[in-house]
Design a protein around this motif. Structure first.
Motif, PDB file in Angstrom:
ATOM      1  N   LEU A 139       0.809  -1.222   0.000  1.00  0.00           N
ATOM      2  CA  LEU A 139       0.000   0.000   0.000  1.00  0.00           C
ATOM      3  C   LEU A 139       0.840   1.269   0.000  1.00  0.00           C
ATOM      4  CD1 LEU A 139      -2.552  -1.214   2.695  1.00  0.00           C
ATOM      5  CD2 LEU A 139      -2.770  -1.377   0.212  1.00  0.00           C
ATOM      6  N   ALA A 140       2.024   1.220   0.610  1.00  0.00           N
ATOM      7  CA  ALA A 140       2.870   2.420   0.718  1.00  0.00           C
ATOM      8  C   ALA A 140       4.282   1.989   1.101  1.00  0.00           C
ATOM      9  CB  ALA A 140       2.299   3.356   1.797  1.00  0.00           C
ATOM     10  N   PRO A 141       5.291   2.850   0.831  1.00  0.00           N
ATOM     11  CA  PRO A 141       6.664   2.508   1.233  1.00  0.00           C
ATOM     12  C   PRO A 141       6.734   2.230   2.742  1.00  0.00           C
ATOM     13  CG  PRO A 141       6.675   4.381  -0.240  1.00  0.00           C
ATOM     14  CD  PRO A 141       5.233   4.120   0.096  1.00  0.00           C
ATOM     15  N   THR A 142       7.294   1.072   3.101  1.00  0.00           N
ATOM     16  CA  THR A 142       7.296   0.608   4.488  1.00  0.00           C
ATOM     17  C   THR A 142       8.684   0.131   4.881  1.00  0.00           C
ATOM     18  OG1 THR A 142       5.001  -0.155   4.215  1.00  0.00           O
ATOM     19  CG2 THR A 142       6.220  -1.050   6.085  1.00  0.00           C
ATOM     20  N   LEU A 143       9.175   0.613   6.011  1.00  0.00           N
ATOM     21  CA  LEU A 143      10.442   0.132   6.570  1.00  0.00           C
ATOM     22  C   LEU A 143      10.117  -1.028   7.504  1.00  0.00           C
ATOM     23  CD1 LEU A 143      13.560   0.784   6.889  1.00  0.00           C
ATOM     24  CD2 LEU A 143      12.917   1.955   8.989  1.00  0.00           C
ATOM     25  N   ILE A 144      10.817  -2.153   7.338  1.00  0.00           N
ATOM     26  CA  ILE A 144      10.534  -3.342   8.148  1.00  0.00           C
ATOM     27  C   ILE A 144      11.836  -3.814   8.792  1.00  0.00           C
ATOM     28  CG2 ILE A 144       9.617  -5.696   8.107  1.00  0.00           C
ATOM     29  CD1 ILE A 144       8.300  -4.882   5.360  1.00  0.00           C
ATOM     30  N   THR A 145      11.806  -4.071  10.098  1.00  0.00           N
ATOM     31  CA  THR A 145      12.994  -4.573  10.802  1.00  0.00           C
ATOM     32  C   THR A 145      13.586  -5.748  10.036  1.00  0.00           C
ATOM     33  OG1 THR A 145      12.142  -3.927  12.967  1.00  0.00           O
ATOM     34  CG2 THR A 145      13.822  -5.637  12.942  1.00  0.00           C
ATOM     35  N   ARG A 146      14.882  -5.665   9.767  1.00  0.00           N
ATOM     36  CA  ARG A 146      15.579  -6.746   9.067  1.00  0.00           C
ATOM     37  C   ARG A 146      16.272  -7.655  10.061  1.00  0.00           C
ATOM     38  NH1 ARG A 146      17.669  -3.122   6.479  1.00  0.00           N
ATOM     39  NH2 ARG A 146      19.755  -3.456   7.319  1.00  0.00           N
ATOM     40  N   GLY A 147      16.268  -8.959   9.751  1.00  0.00           N
ATOM     41  CA  GLY A 147      17.021  -9.909  10.572  1.00  0.00           C
ATOM     42  C   GLY A 147      16.637  -9.787  12.035  1.00  0.00           C
ATOM     43  N   ASN A 148      17.650  -9.721  12.888  1.00  0.00           N
ATOM     44  CA  ASN A 148      17.369  -9.627  14.326  1.00  0.00           C
ATOM     45  C   ASN A 148      17.788  -8.262  14.875  1.00  0.00           C
ATOM     46  OD1 ASN A 148      20.056  -9.952  14.010  1.00  0.00           O
ATOM     47  ND2 ASN A 148      20.312 -11.614  15.471  1.00  0.00           N
ATOM     48  N   LEU A 149      17.620  -7.216  14.053  1.00  0.00           N
ATOM     49  CA  LEU A 149      17.975  -5.858  14.510  1.00  0.00           C
ATOM     50  C   LEU A 149      16.857  -5.306  15.390  1.00  0.00           C
ATOM     51  CD1 LEU A 149      19.552  -4.397  11.224  1.00  0.00           C
ATOM     52  CD2 LEU A 149      20.734  -5.176  13.269  1.00  0.00           C
ATOM     53  N   ASN A 150      16.634  -5.974  16.533  1.00  0.00           N
ATOM     54  CA  ASN A 150      15.467  -5.610  17.355  1.00  0.00           C
ATOM     55  C   ASN A 150      15.847  -5.216  18.778  1.00  0.00           C
ATOM     56  OD1 ASN A 150      16.121  -7.992  18.636  1.00  0.00           O
ATOM     57  ND2 ASN A 150      14.264  -9.092  18.059  1.00  0.00           N
ATOM     58  N   ASN A 151      17.156  -4.978  19.026  1.00  0.00           N
ATOM     59  CA  ASN A 151      17.559  -4.624  20.397  1.00  0.00           C
ATOM     60  C   ASN A 151      17.962  -3.157  20.484  1.00  0.00           C
ATOM     61  OD1 ASN A 151      20.038  -4.550  19.147  1.00  0.00           O
ATOM     62  ND2 ASN A 151      20.956  -6.185  20.359  1.00  0.00           N
ATOM     63  N   ASP A 152      18.605  -2.774  21.602  1.00  0.00           N
ATOM     64  CA  ASP A 152      18.897  -1.345  21.812  1.00  0.00           C
ATOM     65  C   ASP A 152      19.923  -0.797  20.821  1.00  0.00           C
ATOM     66  OD1 ASP A 152      20.905  -2.830  22.942  1.00  0.00           O
ATOM     67  OD2 ASP A 152      21.037  -1.697  24.797  1.00  0.00           O
ATOM     68  N   ALA A 169       6.401   2.081   9.348  1.00  0.00           N
ATOM     69  CA  ALA A 169       7.581   1.335   9.791  1.00  0.00           C
ATOM     70  C   ALA A 169       7.092   0.238  10.730  1.00  0.00           C
ATOM     71  CB  ALA A 169       8.565   2.247  10.510  1.00  0.00           C
ATOM     72  N   VAL A 170       7.442  -1.006  10.414  1.00  0.00           N
ATOM     73  CA  VAL A 170       7.079  -2.139  11.272  1.00  0.00           C
ATOM     74  C   VAL A 170       8.325  -2.511  12.062  1.00  0.00           C
ATOM     75  CG1 VAL A 170       6.186  -4.490  11.361  1.00  0.00           C
ATOM     76  CG2 VAL A 170       5.440  -2.953   9.531  1.00  0.00           C
ATOM     77  N   MET A 171       8.319  -2.209  13.346  1.00  0.00           N
ATOM     78  CA  MET A 171       9.499  -2.383  14.181  1.00  0.00           C
ATOM     79  C   MET A 171       9.283  -3.523  15.176  1.00  0.00           C
ATOM     80  SD  MET A 171      11.163   0.133  12.841  1.00  0.00           S
ATOM     81  CE  MET A 171      12.645   0.211  13.811  1.00  0.00           C
ATOM     82  N   GLU A 172      10.160  -4.518  15.072  1.00  0.00           N
ATOM     83  CA  GLU A 172      10.147  -5.620  16.028  1.00  0.00           C
ATOM     84  C   GLU A 172      11.045  -5.221  17.201  1.00  0.00           C
ATOM     85  OE1 GLU A 172      12.271  -9.961  16.178  1.00  0.00           O
ATOM     86  OE2 GLU A 172      11.392  -9.377  14.265  1.00  0.00           O
ATOM     87  N   LEU A 173      10.519  -5.304  18.419  1.00  0.00           N
ATOM     88  CA  LEU A 173      11.292  -4.948  19.607  1.00  0.00           C
ATOM     89  C   LEU A 173      11.523  -6.190  20.460  1.00  0.00           C
ATOM     90  CD1 LEU A 173       9.532  -1.611  20.708  1.00  0.00           C
ATOM     91  CD2 LEU A 173      11.261  -1.955  18.937  1.00  0.00           C
ATOM     92  N   GLY A 174      12.783  -6.512  20.690  1.00  0.00           N
ATOM     93  CA  GLY A 174      13.124  -7.654  21.538  1.00  0.00           C
ATOM     94  C   GLY A 174      13.633  -7.147  22.876  1.00  0.00           C
ATOM     95  N   ALA A 175      13.692  -8.040  23.855  1.00  0.00           N
ATOM     96  CA  ALA A 175      14.210  -7.627  25.161  1.00  0.00           C
ATOM     97  C   ALA A 175      14.960  -8.762  25.806  1.00  0.00           C
ATOM     98  CB  ALA A 175      13.068  -7.200  26.077  1.00  0.00           C
ATOM     99  N   ASN A 176      16.168  -8.483  26.281  1.00  0.00           N
ATOM    100  CA  ASN A 176      16.797  -9.467  27.159  1.00  0.00           C
ATOM    101  C   ASN A 176      17.225  -8.830  28.473  1.00  0.00           C
ATOM    102  OD1 ASN A 176      19.111  -8.162  26.405  1.00  0.00           O
ATOM    103  ND2 ASN A 176      19.756  -9.754  24.969  1.00  0.00           N
ATOM    104  N   HIS A 177      16.754  -7.592  28.715  1.00  0.00           N
ATOM    105  CA  HIS A 177      16.901  -7.039  30.069  1.00  0.00           C
ATOM    106  C   HIS A 177      15.807  -5.991  30.313  1.00  0.00           C
ATOM    107  CE1 HIS A 177      19.630  -4.526  27.516  1.00  0.00           C
ATOM    108  NE2 HIS A 177      19.024  -3.545  28.150  1.00  0.00           N
TER     109      HIS A 177
END
Length: 469
Positions: A139-152, A169-177
């Motif tokens: 539908l429109a230009p979209t930035l999507i988290t690549r690979g495992n670039l989901n930390n700080d 922008a679809v941002m995947e957010l991971g957490a290990n702390h």
């Protein structure tokens, strides 16, 4: 700091003034460069003329030691936390890790038109992100988290790739702390955000699922006041999650939620179900295997609906979505099926993968590597997995490999199906057994599924088996 997931798309340039404004740094010895900046990098191997090299520092590495080298390669600017003796312009900041966050946040703020969707959870993040990316990028230009670039570090690096034409922008957010999602959510400023589930990934760092729930729930503090918070309706922690929501608008998915599935038909490599929403119902032919992927599709649909995306567009996006590499990848080779699910693992996704294998044809062999980041509960979690996997109807053999294989085998032996499991400490020890299974069952076809945490590199064993049969 090396990261292999680099983008090839041209990035929006920075001015020298913007660099300083974003980081609040000062130029070493007052030497201000008068050059154009095409991109900001943390990987010294790729830094060249026109780049800014940001020298990260961690417990086990310090990229300040590469500054002389990047200067020799033509890079003219470095962002540093302590100046070094090198012929390069140096922007001195208090902490380069936080400076990377500041640069990402600055780029995000300069794109006021952008609608950010942020999602977190113990499992399904990557698949849901890919499904949502498939819906929105049509539908429109979209930035999507690549690979495992989901930390700080990964999240601000993705934000550096924002361009003026991006609408989503679809941002995947991971957490290990604790505090990590609070930090990354603040950087991305989501319009829609939510938790997929509270599982048992990273149990070690959070000291139990309550801690995981608290850490993931940090995402809700940063949702736009006019935006929507997404919650799982059918989760052990749904009540706690709901209490963390700050927005007026809330949408829930799953059994008992606003968006839910009925008439689910599980096929070996796909699922058909009816998507029920407040806007109407649609049948979905989802090209992903397993009931857990119905949940991921429901979540993706819920995020999309919160952005006012039409149902027809959601159906097309879901039906054309593709899996990330190493996520239930179906490979046919010499009369046999190999399912590559080696991207990563946690106890929840391990059980879900086993259910997918149980749907396949022929002799079914589940090959499991260790799961990391379980802390003190690692042996117990592997014991329970061993017990549960051999009890799944339809699995003929379970082969476990790694440090916790003996714990899994103990679990298997606590059931009447203990003989289904073979345990090995290394992949080298496991390979002869797998080859022997193929030989013994010829000419029958077999279905293998390989899965383990990223550090176990179970794809190596998968490749070795395919090469030798």
């Amino acid at each position: 700091m090396h990261t292999s997931t680099t983008s090839t798309t041209p990035l929006e340039p920075w001015t020298i003034e913007q660099l300083q404004e974003a980081t609040q740094g000062h130029w070493y010895h007052g030497r201000v460069p008068h050059v154009s900046v095409k991109r900001i990098l943390t990987d010294s191997r790729h830094a060249e003329k026109g780049d800014v090299f940001l020298a990260l520092k961690g417990e086990k590495f310090d990229a300040h030691q590469f500054i002389t080298q990047v200067a020799e390669n033509g890079c003219e600017i470095a962002i540093v936390s302590q100046p070094v003796d090198a012929d390069i312009y140096q922007l001195v900041v208090a902490d380069t890790r936080l400076a990377l966050g500041d640069l990402g946040a600055y780029r995000r703020q300069k794109n006021a038109q952008l609608k950010v969707i942020a999602l977190t959870g113990s499992s399904g993040k990557t698949t849901t992100k890919e499904m949502l990316g498939s819906i929105l990028s049509r539908l429109a230009p979209t930035l999507i988290t690549r690979g495992n670039l989901n930390n700080d570090l990964g999240v601000p690096m993705m934000l550096l790739e924002l361009r003026a034409e991006h609408q989503y922008a679809v941002m995947e957010l991971g957490a290990n702390h604790q505090g990590e999602i609070d930090y990354t959510s603040h950087l991305v400023q989501p319009y829609v955000a939510g938790i997929l589930n509270i599982g048992t990934a990273h149990l070690g760092e959070f000291g139990g699922r309550e801690g995981i729930c608290r850490a993931k729930s940090e995402i809700y503090a940063h949702v736009d006041v006019h935006g929507t918070s997404i919650i799982p309706a059918h989760d052990d922690f749904s009540d706690e999650i709901r209490q963390a929501v700050k927005t007026e608008k809330v949408a829930s998915f799953g059994e008992g939620g606003d968006i839910y599935a009925t008439e689910v038909q599980l096929k070996p490599q796909s699922v058909i179900f009816c998507l029920n929403t407040p806007l109407g119902n649609r049948q979905i032919n989802l090209p992903f295997a397993g009931e857990h992927n119905v949940q991921n599709a429901l979540a993706a649909a819920t995020f999309a609906l919160a952005l006012d995306i039409g149902l027809d567009d959601i159906v097309i996006g879901l039906e054309n979505a593709k899996n990330a590499k190493g996520r239930l990848d179906f490979i046919h080779h010499k009369n046999h099926l190999f399912i590559d699910d080696t991207y990563n693992a946690n106890p929840t996704s391990m059980r879900a993968a086993a259910e997918v294998l149980a749907q396949q044809d022929g002799i079914r062999v589940f090959v499991m590597g260790d799961i990391g980041e379980l802390g003190n509960s690692a042996a117990q979690q592997h014991y329970m997995l061993g017990r549960d996997l051999v009890s799944i109807k339809g699995l003929n053999f379970v082969v476990v490999v790694g440090e916790f294989a003996p714990a899994a085998q103990e679990g298997a032996r606590s059931t009447q199906y203990g003989k289904k499991m073979q345990a090995f400490l290394t992949q080298e020890q496991a390979l002869p057994l797998l080859l022997d299974l193929v030989k013994t069952h010829q000419p029958q076809s077999m279905s293998f599924l390989f899965k383990g945490s990223r550090y176990t590199h179970m794809e190596t064993l998968l490749a070795d088996l395919m090469e030798n049969i």
